[in-house]
Design a protein around this motif. Structure first.
Motif, PDB file in Angstrom:
ATOM      1  N   GLY A   1      98.329 145.435 162.178  1.00  0.00           N
ATOM      2  CA  GLY A   1      99.608 146.107 162.385  1.00  0.00           C
ATOM      3  C   GLY A   1      99.513 147.145 163.480  1.00  0.00           C
ATOM      4  O   GLY A   1      98.488 147.260 164.166  1.00  0.00           O
ATOM      5  N   TYR A   2     100.573 147.920 163.615  1.00  0.00           N
ATOM      6  CA  TYR A   2     100.733 148.839 164.750  1.00  0.00           C
ATOM      7  C   TYR A   2     101.050 150.246 164.268  1.00  0.00           C
ATOM      8  O   TYR A   2     101.697 151.017 164.946  1.00  0.00           O
ATOM      9  CB  TYR A   2     101.866 148.286 165.616  1.00  0.00           C
ATOM     10  N   THR A   3     100.585 150.564 163.040  1.00  0.00           N
ATOM     11  CA  THR A   3     100.920 151.858 162.438  1.00  0.00           C
ATOM     12  C   THR A   3      99.689 152.700 162.103  1.00  0.00           C
ATOM     13  O   THR A   3      99.833 153.868 161.768  1.00  0.00           O
ATOM     14  CB  THR A   3     101.713 151.658 161.136  1.00  0.00           C
ATOM     15  N   GLY A   4      98.505 152.092 162.161  1.00  0.00           N
ATOM     16  CA  GLY A   4      97.300 152.783 161.706  1.00  0.00           C
ATOM     17  C   GLY A   4      97.051 152.613 160.222  1.00  0.00           C
ATOM     18  O   GLY A   4      96.042 153.090 159.696  1.00  0.00           O
ATOM     19  N   GLU A   5      97.952 151.924 159.542  1.00  0.00           N
ATOM     20  CA  GLU A   5      97.816 151.699 158.096  1.00  0.00           C
ATOM     21  C   GLU A   5      97.337 150.281 157.810  1.00  0.00           C
ATOM     22  O   GLU A   5      97.399 149.413 158.676  1.00  0.00           O
ATOM     23  CB  GLU A   5      99.167 151.928 157.404  1.00  0.00           C
ATOM     24  N   ASP A   6      96.893 150.059 156.577  1.00  0.00           N
ATOM     25  CA  ASP A   6      96.643 148.702 156.115  1.00  0.00           C
ATOM     26  C   ASP A   6      97.979 147.969 156.117  1.00  0.00           C
ATOM     27  O   ASP A   6      99.046 148.581 155.965  1.00  0.00           O
ATOM     28  CB  ASP A   6      96.056 148.735 154.699  1.00  0.00           C
ATOM     29  N   GLY A   7      97.937 146.670 156.302  1.00  0.00           N
ATOM     30  CA  GLY A   7      99.180 145.919 156.259  1.00  0.00           C
ATOM     31  C   GLY A   7      99.016 144.502 156.753  1.00  0.00           C
ATOM     32  O   GLY A   7      97.900 144.039 157.041  1.00  0.00           O
ATOM     33  N   PHE A   8     100.144 143.828 156.855  1.00  0.00           N
ATOM     34  CA  PHE A   8     100.166 142.412 157.207  1.00  0.00           C
ATOM     35  C   PHE A   8     101.259 142.165 158.243  1.00  0.00           C
ATOM     36  O   PHE A   8     102.354 142.720 158.133  1.00  0.00           O
ATOM     37  CB  PHE A   8     100.439 141.557 155.964  1.00  0.00           C
ATOM     38  N   GLU A   9     100.953 141.337 159.227  1.00  0.00           N
ATOM     39  CA  GLU A   9     101.969 140.851 160.155  1.00  0.00           C
ATOM     40  C   GLU A   9     102.207 139.390 159.819  1.00  0.00           C
ATOM     41  O   GLU A   9     101.259 138.586 159.776  1.00  0.00           O
ATOM     42  CB  GLU A   9     101.525 141.051 161.597  1.00  0.00           C
ATOM     43  N   ILE A  10     103.453 139.049 159.541  1.00  0.00           N
ATOM     44  CA  ILE A  10     103.792 137.767 158.929  1.00  0.00           C
ATOM     45  C   ILE A  10     104.750 136.999 159.818  1.00  0.00           C
ATOM     46  O   ILE A  10     105.895 137.415 160.045  1.00  0.00           O
ATOM     47  CB  ILE A  10     104.438 137.991 157.538  1.00  0.00           C
ATOM     48  N   SER A  11     104.289 135.871 160.354  1.00  0.00           N
ATOM     49  CA  SER A  11     105.124 134.976 161.160  1.00  0.00           C
ATOM     50  C   SER A  11     105.741 133.930 160.242  1.00  0.00           C
ATOM     51  O   SER A  11     105.054 133.338 159.413  1.00  0.00           O
ATOM     52  CB  SER A  11     104.268 134.310 162.246  1.00  0.00           C
ATOM     53  N   VAL A  12     107.040 133.702 160.419  1.00  0.00           N
ATOM     54  CA  VAL A  12     107.779 132.828 159.521  1.00  0.00           C
ATOM     55  C   VAL A  12     108.817 132.054 160.327  1.00  0.00           C
ATOM     56  O   VAL A  12     109.351 132.554 161.321  1.00  0.00           O
ATOM     57  CB  VAL A  12     108.444 133.668 158.396  1.00  0.00           C
ATOM     58  N   ALA A  13     109.106 130.831 159.924  1.00  0.00           N
ATOM     59  CA  ALA A  13     110.156 130.047 160.591  1.00  0.00           C
ATOM     60  C   ALA A  13     111.443 130.866 160.632  1.00  0.00           C
ATOM     61  O   ALA A  13     111.793 131.548 159.656  1.00  0.00           O
ATOM     62  CB  ALA A  13     110.387 128.735 159.850  1.00  0.00           C
ATOM     63  N   ALA A  14     112.146 130.819 161.761  1.00  0.00           N
ATOM     64  CA  ALA A  14     113.341 131.644 161.948  1.00  0.00           C
ATOM     65  C   ALA A  14     114.336 131.472 160.800  1.00  0.00           C
ATOM     66  O   ALA A  14     114.926 132.452 160.323  1.00  0.00           O
ATOM     67  CB  ALA A  14     113.993 131.305 163.283  1.00  0.00           C
ATOM     68  N   GLU A  15     114.489 130.237 160.323  1.00  0.00           N
ATOM     69  CA  GLU A  15     115.491 129.985 159.271  1.00  0.00           C
ATOM     70  C   GLU A  15     115.073 130.562 157.913  1.00  0.00           C
ATOM     71  O   GLU A  15     115.898 130.696 157.007  1.00  0.00           O
ATOM     72  CB  GLU A  15     115.778 128.484 159.141  1.00  0.00           C
ATOM     73  N   ASP A  16     113.794 130.912 157.757  1.00  0.00           N
ATOM     74  CA  ASP A  16     113.310 131.488 156.494  1.00  0.00           C
ATOM     75  C   ASP A  16     113.118 133.001 156.571  1.00  0.00           C
ATOM     76  O   ASP A  16     112.771 133.634 155.565  1.00  0.00           O
ATOM     77  CB  ASP A  16     111.969 130.851 156.107  1.00  0.00           C
TER      78      ASP A  16
END
Length: 369
Positions: free
Chosen positions: A185-200
């Motif tokens: 991520g881009y915050t300095g925190e733990d986390g997840f970046e999640i790519s998903v189909a546009a329709e979902d």
């Protein structure tokens, strides 16, 4: 002026009462009713959900894509293990930075995430430089779930993703929705970046926002969070006039690509960049700056020493809610880069003292296992 593009979450942002602004050609939420300061604090203390679908998502395939990409970036891509992600830089022949990006080894191809403002030029750069490879732009949503409670939320929705450590990437299912996710991520925190189909994307965002800890967060807090984390913003802290060494990004130059490495050079601007790595003869460097009082020091403020000599300028600045004082990053002459050095920022005709400081300004929460 061309019409602004919309991300797959645009209607949801309006429903949630977001204040929308133009950003990199998109109509994006700068804040929600919670307000920038509280959104920042909520992400630091619990969990924020960011729409970053304006970023460019690209699949690079063809003969040995890792080796091919190394002709455009100084990172070690050949040595990147499958399922891992790495920060990289597109460099120019003059040694400047064209963009920064994330690269995932997805097995038989690479998955790249590039900045929204540089998206079209990056695609053209890839297609021009790697003409015998397929550069496929994918139309997908991209959500960032960030903060110390992100793992708890994900543990309930997708426990397999919680087995990842910082900068790992994989394919998962959340509430029946197929996603690609990285622990980053881009915050300095733990986390997840999640790519998903546009329709979902909207269904996934609603599912995540249904969790008690999660609040929608806009671009305003995203900027203050990344600044406290000491993370560069392209076009501000790094640009075509800045080398990776001046930017303090030597760590983004893979050891195999440096002098003495098995794949030395071979990327645009390598001669100048590797000379600066070896000789350390660059004349300026990016530093962190801590202010006094409450008055923020913004981008563009000139920096001086006590004898009124100009040292450089601020490239990103604001008030750090988690730090409790003004924070900034900027470039100063190499003789003023020692931690603890006092410099003076000119703000509305006044000289405000700032102290050269280490970054990040907050302790990172990345989950390294």
């Amino acid at each position: 002026m061309s019409e602004l593009k919309h991300t797959p979450l645009h209607a949801l942002h309006l429903e949630l009462g977001a204040k929308m602004v133009p950003f990199a050609g998109y109509d994006m939420p700068v804040q929600f009713p919670l307000g920038v300061k509280r959104e920042h604090e909520h992400t630091r203390n619990a969990c924020g959900l960011f729409d970053v679908s304006h970023m460019g998502q690209i699949l690079l395939s063809g003969p040995n894509p890792a080796q091919a990409l190394e002709t455009l970036v100084p990172a070690d891509i050949v040595g990147l293990a499958e399922g891992m992600q790495r920060y990289a830089l597109f460099t120019s022949e003059e040694g400047g930075i064209l963009d920064d990006l994330m690269v995932v080894n997805a097995g038989d191809h690479l998955y790249l995430v590039v900045n929204a403002a540089c998206r079209e030029q990056d695609i053209a750069h890839l297609r021009r430089g790697l003409a015998d490879h397929e550069v496929q732009v994918v139309d997908r949503g991209l959500l960032a779930l960030q903060g110390p409670a992100a793992a708890g939320v994900m543990q309930r929705l997708c426990p397999e993703a919680c087995e990842m450590v910082f900068m790992q990437h994989g394919h998962f299912t959340i509430d029946g929705i197929n996603v690609w996710a990285s622990r980053s991520g881009y915050t300095g925190e733990d986390g997840f970046e999640i790519s998903v189909a546009a329709e979902d994307a909207e269904a996934l965002a609603r599912r995540l926002l249904a969790e008690e800890e999660v609040e929608a967060i806009g671009l305003g807090a995203r900027d203050s969070l990344r600044l406290e984390a000491g993370l560069c913003l392209y076009g501000h802290d790094i640009d075509t006039e800045t080398t990776p060494v001046e930017a303090g990004l030597i760590w983004a130059i893979g050891k195999p690509r440096r002098h003495g490495g098995e794949r030395v050079g071979g990327f645009p601007g390598a001669d100048l960049i590797l000379h600066q790595v070896a000789e350390k003869d660059h004349r300026r460097k990016r530093v962190g700056l801590l202010g006094e009082g409450r008055a923020p020091v913004r981008e563009g403020a000139e920096l001086f020493d006590a004898e009124d000599r100009r040292l450089g300028h601020v490239t990103s600045g604001g008030f750090g809610p988690s730090v409790g004082r003004p924070v900034a990053m900027g470039y100063v002459a190499i003789e003023a880069t020692e931690i603890g050095t006092t410099v003076y920022a000119e703000v509305r005709g006044k000289r405000l003292p700032m102290t050269v400081s280490k970054t990040p300004f907050v302790t990172p929460g990345y989950h390294r296992g």
